[in-house]
Motif scaffolding. Sequence first.
Motif, short mmCIF file in Angstrom:
data_model
loop_
_atom_site.label_atom_id
_atom_site.label_comp_id
_atom_site.label_asym_id
_atom_site.label_seq_id
_atom_site.Cartn_x
_atom_site.Cartn_y
_atom_site.Cartn_z
N TYR A 244 0.83 -1.21 0.00
CA TYR A 244 0.00 0.00 0.00
C TYR A 244 0.87 1.26 0.00
N LYS B 183 0.95 4.13 -3.24
CA LYS B 183 0.27 5.43 -3.12
C LYS B 183 0.72 6.46 -4.15
N SER C 31 -5.50 -0.18 -7.11
CA SER C 31 -5.36 0.62 -5.88
C SER C 31 -6.38 0.21 -4.84
N TYR D 108 -5.60 -1.52 -1.12
CA TYR D 108 -6.09 -0.84 0.08
C TYR D 108 -7.01 -1.74 0.90
N LYS E 123 -5.12 -4.43 2.73
CA LYS E 123 -4.41 -3.83 3.87
C LYS E 123 -5.37 -3.55 5.00
#
Length: 312
Positions: A253, A257, A266, A270, A273
């Motif tokens: 993650y 970014k 993405s 995320y 995570k």
Amino acid sequence: MLDISVIIPVYNAAEFLEKSVQSALQFEEVKEIILVEDKSIDQSLEICKKLADENSRVLLFQHPDKENHGAAASRNLGIEKATGNFITFLDADDYYLPNRFDAEKTLLNDPKIDGVFSAIGIEYLTEKGKLEFQSKFSDSTLTTVQYPAEGKEVFRGLLGLTPKTFGSFFHLNALTVRKSALEQSNLRFNNILRVHQDSDFIIKLSYHCHLKSGIIDQAVAMRGIHDDNRITKIARYSPQYNQRQHLFWTSLYEWSKPLPLEKDVSRHIYLQKKAFELSEKKGISKMVGILVAALKNSDILRTKYRFTYSHS
């Protein structure tokens, strides 16, 4: 001809190390074998010295402070010391097969291709190791992907974002990559990760570099499964398992970014995570965390590793 540096991190591998090194020495393409000894408490250092004395292609290094830093830091040191145009990795308890570089001899003639990966086999060295491995992973004797792929398809496949199942993570033992590609992308292993640093590295590598599958229907190296394999010691959904998965997905993650990734990529990173972050919570804190996360994005409830109250 290929010009290859083989990097072998060494920690408590006295029983296996000589076979591992000899399996790499069989190839004329191997320019050097870099042993990075990581403060073993068995006879590994003595064996490393012996192997280096016997063959000029075997080079021995330790960390500057001669302390234990883990496999990630040891591989990074090996990358810094490597002088070959291509880099491969080999765990000290594993070994290469005679066909290890057959695909590379053809595919790496194409300058567009930064790296090639193939399949590895599994050799059970102890009965206990076999039982532990099979209780946590499939009984397949081949770690490979399900279909040939290259470029972006490899990156998305490793994240489980392709229309059809891409399959297992390919193993570092079966990866060959241009050193120049690693330098250009400034890519190294994450020293914070004591486990999963290989998966973390491979995913990042597949984004930054153009990888292509090589031999995926037969092994080019063998992975030794025994009593001391760290990955088999961790029970799924145990606090330790959740913590290490959280560290792994957090590493991806933080890396992702600033990158111009596709939205589904993405979002996937995320959510994974966040799922493992929540899995470490307990009781009311966990219940509230799941509710808040679900209200923000209901997809959190469909992550691959679902967290339930029974895992508190």
